[in-house]
Design a protein around this motif. Structure first.
Motif, PDB file in Angstrom:
ATOM      1  N   PRO A  26     -36.815 -65.491 -76.203  1.00  0.00           N
ATOM      2  CA  PRO A  26     -37.668 -66.031 -76.309  1.00  0.00           C
ATOM      3  C   PRO A  26     -38.746 -64.868 -76.669  1.00  0.00           C
ATOM      4  O   PRO A  26     -37.992 -63.376 -76.041  1.00  0.00           O
ATOM      5  CB  PRO A  26     -37.724 -66.936 -74.972  1.00  0.00           C
ATOM      6  CG  PRO A  26     -36.485 -65.785 -73.643  1.00  0.00           C
ATOM      7  CD  PRO A  26     -35.934 -65.801 -74.462  1.00  0.00           C
ATOM      8  N   HIS A  27     -40.012 -64.815 -77.187  1.00  0.00           N
ATOM      9  CA  HIS A  27     -40.635 -64.278 -77.415  1.00  0.00           C
ATOM     10  C   HIS A  27     -42.257 -63.873 -76.136  1.00  0.00           C
ATOM     11  O   HIS A  27     -41.766 -65.700 -75.910  1.00  0.00           O
ATOM     12  CB  HIS A  27     -41.675 -64.517 -79.025  1.00  0.00           C
ATOM     13  CG  HIS A  27     -40.621 -64.207 -79.815  1.00  0.00           C
ATOM     14  ND1 HIS A  27     -39.677 -64.942 -79.942  1.00  0.00           N
ATOM     15  CD2 HIS A  27     -40.605 -63.624 -80.175  1.00  0.00           C
ATOM     16  CE1 HIS A  27     -39.238 -64.762 -80.851  1.00  0.00           C
ATOM     17  NE2 HIS A  27     -39.271 -63.492 -81.697  1.00  0.00           N
ATOM     18  N   THR A  28     -42.562 -63.077 -75.737  1.00  0.00           N
ATOM     19  CA  THR A  28     -43.479 -63.029 -74.692  1.00  0.00           C
ATOM     20  C   THR A  28     -44.160 -62.331 -75.044  1.00  0.00           C
ATOM     21  O   THR A  28     -43.699 -60.527 -74.467  1.00  0.00           O
ATOM     22  CB  THR A  28     -43.197 -63.544 -72.937  1.00  0.00           C
ATOM     23  OG1 THR A  28     -44.101 -63.908 -72.433  1.00  0.00           O
ATOM     24  CG2 THR A  28     -42.252 -62.327 -72.872  1.00  0.00           C
ATOM     25  N   LEU A  49     -44.343 -66.221 -87.263  1.00  0.00           N
ATOM     26  CA  LEU A  49     -42.919 -65.462 -87.263  1.00  0.00           C
ATOM     27  C   LEU A  49     -42.049 -66.345 -87.371  1.00  0.00           C
ATOM     28  O   LEU A  49     -42.464 -67.878 -87.000  1.00  0.00           O
ATOM     29  CB  LEU A  49     -42.946 -65.138 -85.891  1.00  0.00           C
ATOM     30  CG  LEU A  49     -44.126 -63.924 -85.167  1.00  0.00           C
ATOM     31  CD1 LEU A  49     -43.549 -63.752 -84.142  1.00  0.00           C
ATOM     32  CD2 LEU A  49     -43.636 -62.733 -86.088  1.00  0.00           C
ATOM     33  N   SER A  50     -40.901 -65.802 -88.064  1.00  0.00           N
ATOM     34  CA  SER A  50     -39.172 -67.306 -88.691  1.00  0.00           C
ATOM     35  C   SER A  50     -39.353 -67.414 -86.932  1.00  0.00           C
ATOM     36  O   SER A  50     -38.453 -68.970 -86.977  1.00  0.00           O
ATOM     37  CB  SER A  50     -38.456 -66.293 -89.230  1.00  0.00           C
ATOM     38  OG  SER A  50     -38.212 -65.164 -87.429  1.00  0.00           O
ATOM     39  N   GLY A  51     -39.124 -67.292 -85.598  1.00  0.00           N
ATOM     40  CA  GLY A  51     -38.788 -68.060 -84.625  1.00  0.00           C
ATOM     41  C   GLY A  51     -37.298 -68.338 -84.706  1.00  0.00           C
ATOM     42  O   GLY A  51     -36.479 -69.407 -83.853  1.00  0.00           O
ATOM     43  N   ASP A 100     -43.811 -67.434 -79.140  1.00  0.00           N
ATOM     44  CA  ASP A 100     -42.218 -67.916 -80.034  1.00  0.00           C
ATOM     45  C   ASP A 100     -41.607 -67.572 -81.327  1.00  0.00           C
ATOM     46  O   ASP A 100     -41.487 -67.213 -82.174  1.00  0.00           O
ATOM     47  CB  ASP A 100     -41.449 -69.061 -79.925  1.00  0.00           C
ATOM     48  CG  ASP A 100     -40.670 -68.821 -78.029  1.00  0.00           C
ATOM     49  OD1 ASP A 100     -40.264 -67.296 -77.829  1.00  0.00           O
ATOM     50  OD2 ASP A 100     -40.471 -69.860 -77.174  1.00  0.00           O
ATOM     51  N   THR A 101     -43.508 -68.096 -82.058  1.00  0.00           N
ATOM     52  CA  THR A 101     -43.975 -68.553 -83.560  1.00  0.00           C
ATOM     53  C   THR A 101     -45.036 -68.054 -83.592  1.00  0.00           C
ATOM     54  O   THR A 101     -44.991 -67.899 -85.516  1.00  0.00           O
ATOM     55  CB  THR A 101     -43.790 -69.940 -84.098  1.00  0.00           C
ATOM     56  OG1 THR A 101     -44.029 -70.296 -82.932  1.00  0.00           O
ATOM     57  CG2 THR A 101     -42.509 -70.378 -83.695  1.00  0.00           C
ATOM     58  N   LEU A 102     -45.863 -67.451 -83.433  1.00  0.00           N
ATOM     59  CA  LEU A 102     -46.439 -66.093 -83.531  1.00  0.00           C
ATOM     60  C   LEU A 102     -47.325 -65.109 -83.334  1.00  0.00           C
ATOM     61  O   LEU A 102     -46.710 -64.708 -81.990  1.00  0.00           O
ATOM     62  CB  LEU A 102     -48.120 -67.672 -83.496  1.00  0.00           C
ATOM     63  CG  LEU A 102     -48.186 -68.738 -83.832  1.00  0.00           C
ATOM     64  CD1 LEU A 102     -49.507 -69.317 -83.675  1.00  0.00           C
ATOM     65  CD2 LEU A 102     -48.705 -68.440 -85.327  1.00  0.00           C
TER      66      LEU A 102
END
Length: 156
Positions: free
Chosen positions: A125-127, A118-120, A100-102
């Motif tokens: 969600p990021h995956t 990353l701004s987040g 989510d943040t990297l």
């Protein structure tokens, strides 16, 4: 009648020794020059690897941030293709991980590890974890409420 006698002449031997030492000096200088050129070439290759990885990571982060913006639009899907620049380093040792943040580049040898924040600010969600063996492009995809990294073009 002509008679010849042997004389002890040391000038010829000195000249031959001069030739041998000159040859050895030339070999020494060429060896030193070869090592110097090899060091320059190796340092240049390493610098190019680092610069290519930095540019790749920056391009991917920018695409992820644009995908974050697209994720805030209701009922939307988004995909962006990012060209991956080749490096001289063994890309079979590389993998990318998205959180989510990297955005994290893992190098199994540990020399070229990289990490970008990353701004987040996405609503999703990021995956994603992908191996970079033979990769020419990476897709940053937002679909079904998830932002992910893909190797294949999404079909939605």
């Amino acid at each position: 009648m002509n008679t010849t006698s042997l004389q002890r002449n040391r000038e010829g031997a000195a000249t031959e020794l001069g030739y041998v030492f000159t040859f050895l000096l030339g070999v020494l200088l060429l060896t030193m020059f070869s090592l110097w050129i090899y060091d320059i070439e190796t340092a240049t290759r390493e610098r190019w690897n680092v610069e290519a990885i930095d540019a790749n990571m920056n391009d991917l982060c920018a695409a992820i941030e644009r995908t974050d913006v697209a994720s805030r639009i209701d009922n939307s899907s988004y995909a962006e293709r990012v060209h991956w620049r080749a490096t001289e380093a063994g890309q079979s040792q590389f993998s990318l991980e998205l959180t989510d943040t990297l955005l994290i580049l893992h190098d199994k040898q540990g020399e070229l590890d990289a990490e970008r924040s990353l701004s987040g600010t996405a609503s999703a969600p990021h995956t994603g974890t992908i191996d970079l063996v033979g990769v020419e492009a990476i897709w940053v995809v937002y679909h079904d409420g998830v932002i992910s990294l893909e190797l294949d073009r999404p079909m939605f």
